[in-house]
Design a protein around this motif. Structure first.
Motif, short mmCIF file in Angstrom:
data_model
loop_
_atom_site.label_atom_id
_atom_site.label_comp_id
_atom_site.label_asym_id
_atom_site.label_seq_id
_atom_site.Cartn_x
_atom_site.Cartn_y
_atom_site.Cartn_z
N VAL A 184 0.84 -1.19 0.00
CA VAL A 184 0.00 0.00 0.00
C VAL A 184 0.88 1.24 0.00
N ALA A 185 1.90 1.26 0.82
CA ALA A 185 2.82 2.41 0.87
C ALA A 185 3.53 2.58 -0.46
N ALA A 186 3.97 1.50 -1.07
CA ALA A 186 4.63 1.58 -2.38
C ALA A 186 3.67 2.11 -3.43
N SER A 187 2.43 1.64 -3.39
CA SER A 187 1.43 2.11 -4.36
C SER A 187 1.17 3.60 -4.19
N GLU A 188 1.08 4.06 -2.95
CA GLU A 188 0.84 5.49 -2.70
C GLU A 188 2.02 6.32 -3.20
N ALA A 189 3.23 5.85 -2.95
CA ALA A 189 4.42 6.57 -3.42
C ALA A 189 4.47 6.59 -4.95
N THR A 190 4.16 5.46 -5.57
CA THR A 190 4.14 5.39 -7.03
C THR A 190 3.09 6.34 -7.59
N ARG A 191 1.90 6.32 -7.02
CA ARG A 191 0.82 7.19 -7.50
C ARG A 191 1.24 8.67 -7.41
N ALA A 192 1.90 9.04 -6.33
CA ALA A 192 2.35 10.44 -6.17
C ALA A 192 3.35 10.82 -7.26
#
Length: 152
Positions: free
Chosen positions: A9-17
């Motif tokens: 989830v953290a990786a996905s949020e960072a990627t999305r940003a």
């Protein structure tokens, strides 16, 4: 307490940003600012017939491998299109960990011929440590080629 799903989830949020920031910078058209989003070495591919890569009319269409190449790509793209007649419609951004896929349609006008075109695309990005390490584009190459074709 950390669960096993918090890292993805953290990786996905960072990627999305990172993807949202990339799209914002592309919209502004600052090639150097865009290039800062890429790793020093990048896996950059375009889904075009190899024989069509780097032709004089479409020099930005070729594989790349560095941050400097990324800046050159966006400069060359801008040089060969009419900026006042460009638009991009983003239809979806799908993120899974470090990978993202952006779906949409570009609308451009070829500077050399004055022909407008629309091309649907999918852009596969991978983000590692806050930088883009993969940039693979799948687009309607026929629409682009036709817009830049010189009539005999």
């Amino acid at each position: 307490m950390t669960t096993s799903t918090s890292l993805p989830v953290a990786a996905s949020e960072a990627t999305r940003a990172v993807v949202h920031e990339l799209l914002r910078r592309i919209g502004e058209g600052d090639a150097a600012g865009i290039a800062e989003m890429y790793a020093v070495r990048v896996d950059w591919k375009l889904d075009w017939p190899e024989a069509e890569h780097g032709r004089a009319a479409t020099p930005w269409i070729r594989h790349r491998s560095t941050r400097a190449d990324a800046a050159a790509h966006f400069r060359e793209l801008a040089e060969h299109h009419v900026p006042e007649e460009a638009a991009t419609a983003i239809e979806g951004i799908f993120v899974d960990g470090q990978d993202a896929v952006v779906l949409g349609e570009i609308r451009q006008t070829a500077r050399a011929t004055g022909r407008a075109y629309r091309a649907r695309f999918a852009l596969h990005l991978t983000v590692e440590d806050g930088l883009i390490t993969r940039h693979h584009v799948y687009e309607d190459s026929l629409a682009v080629a036709q817009a830049f074709a010189v009539e005999d």
